[in-house]
Design an enzyme around this catalytic site. Sequence first.
Site, PDB file in Angstrom:
ATOM      1  N   HIS A  19       0.865  -1.182   0.000  1.00 21.65           N
ATOM      2  CA  HIS A  19       0.000   0.000   0.000  1.00 21.65           C
ATOM      3  C   HIS A  19       0.901   1.231   0.000  1.00 21.65           C
ATOM      4  O   HIS A  19       1.644   1.453   0.958  1.00 21.65           O
ATOM      5  CB  HIS A  19      -0.893   0.025   1.241  1.00 21.65           C
ATOM      6  CG  HIS A  19      -1.837  -1.125   1.333  1.00 21.65           C
ATOM      7  ND1 HIS A  19      -3.107  -1.096   0.784  1.00 21.65           N
ATOM      8  CD2 HIS A  19      -1.707  -2.351   1.902  1.00 21.65           C
ATOM      9  CE1 HIS A  19      -3.715  -2.250   1.018  1.00 21.65           C
ATOM     10  NE2 HIS A  19      -2.878  -3.029   1.693  1.00 21.65           N
ATOM     11  N   HIS A 140      -8.500 -10.529  -0.537  1.00 24.26           N
ATOM     12  CA  HIS A 140      -8.488 -10.300   0.914  1.00 24.26           C
ATOM     13  C   HIS A 140      -9.459 -11.329   1.479  1.00 24.26           C
ATOM     14  O   HIS A 140     -10.672 -11.148   1.424  1.00 24.26           O
ATOM     15  CB  HIS A 140      -8.935  -8.876   1.253  1.00 24.26           C
ATOM     16  CG  HIS A 140      -8.928  -8.589   2.724  1.00 24.26           C
ATOM     17  ND1 HIS A 140      -7.974  -7.796   3.327  1.00 24.26           N
ATOM     18  CD2 HIS A 140      -9.738  -9.011   3.728  1.00 24.26           C
ATOM     19  CE1 HIS A 140      -8.204  -7.733   4.628  1.00 24.26           C
ATOM     20  NE2 HIS A 140      -9.276  -8.468   4.890  1.00 24.26           N
ATOM     21  N   ASP A 252       2.402  -6.398   2.854  1.00 26.94           N
ATOM     22  CA  ASP A 252       1.198  -5.666   3.274  1.00 26.94           C
ATOM     23  C   ASP A 252       1.569  -4.408   4.055  1.00 26.94           C
ATOM     24  O   ASP A 252       0.898  -4.034   5.014  1.00 26.94           O
ATOM     25  CB  ASP A 252       0.263  -6.558   4.089  1.00 26.94           C
ATOM     26  CG  ASP A 252      -1.136  -5.965   4.248  1.00 26.94           C
ATOM     27  OD1 ASP A 252      -1.476  -5.029   3.504  1.00 26.94           O
ATOM     28  OD2 ASP A 252      -1.882  -6.431   5.133  1.00 26.94           O
TER      29      ASP A 252
END
Length: 349
Positions: A19, A140, A252
Amino acid sequence: MSKFLKKIKIIKPDDWHVHLRDNEILKKVSQYTGTFYKRAIIMPNLEEPITNCFRSISYRRRILNSMTPNTAFQPLMICYLTEKTSPEELQQGFFKKIFVGAKLYPHCSTTNSKYGIKNINNIYHLFNIMEKIKMPLLIHGEENNLNIDIYDREAKFIENTLKPLRKKFPELKIILEHITTEEAISYIEECNSSYLAGTITPHHLMLNRNNMFIDGIQPHLYCLPLLKRKKHQIALRNVISSGSKNFFLGSDTAPHFHKNKINTFGCAGIFNAPSSLLCYVSVFEEMNALQHFQSFCSENGPNFYNMPINKETITLVKKPHKILEKINIGKNIIVPFLAGKRLDWSIEK
């Protein structure tokens, strides 16, 4: 490979789950991922999600513009699936190499997932196309249902959603991201399929849910999926030590401003980009499994995605490295994973 090794040189790795956010956060945090990794899968869950080719091209340009000059980093873009996703847009994006895959977020399961999927049956027509064109599906994997204990949501997702999905689309390439449980490991291992893989984060390897409550609540360890019981942490450490080709690196890394982590409704996400590779090597060393470190970091991911393995290398040395206490971004700060702590490994300059 000896656990007393003082230096290890590996093919430069890729991070298959990142991210980077946007705007001022993007400009700061992209440097860390771009330094340690050659390529990265960029998560599409911005406040305005990456749901079409135009947004993807624009976001990719912003990422590249945020990098320091001469950084040879390749962002790999992902389409955020909604129940309104155009099949033509999805297919065109993949054929034109705008997207390398598509992401399934169950509705309201994590950050910026309010546009996610409420009823997976409503996008089966997209999976049919993806299977035919060999477009990977990133998931997810948590069942977002208030009647299901939050610590059981991964296992329930596998049972209730993933198994029927794979039965219907057996040749759809699926990555079950940031796996956290024995159940996920067992399912992937039992399938032993070239169409199913899992990514594993450094924080789920290094910590378990007890760590969230040592000396009070630790908001900077709050992430989704949550840290789980120690038995699940042990299972994750064991599977990467086995040399299985079905698992690979996906950090992540997920930055949030400190003020948004510690407020009444704290955000989920751990910013580990400054230390992720050092954390992984530390775990492999602890498990006496450094012989599998390169495969996990640099080979299993590209092989699953049918991409070339990188030619560049990176060298890690057994030299203490202190993680920054904080990262300043304007008037705000981000507190990184393991802030202020020392790791035994460093990147050779």
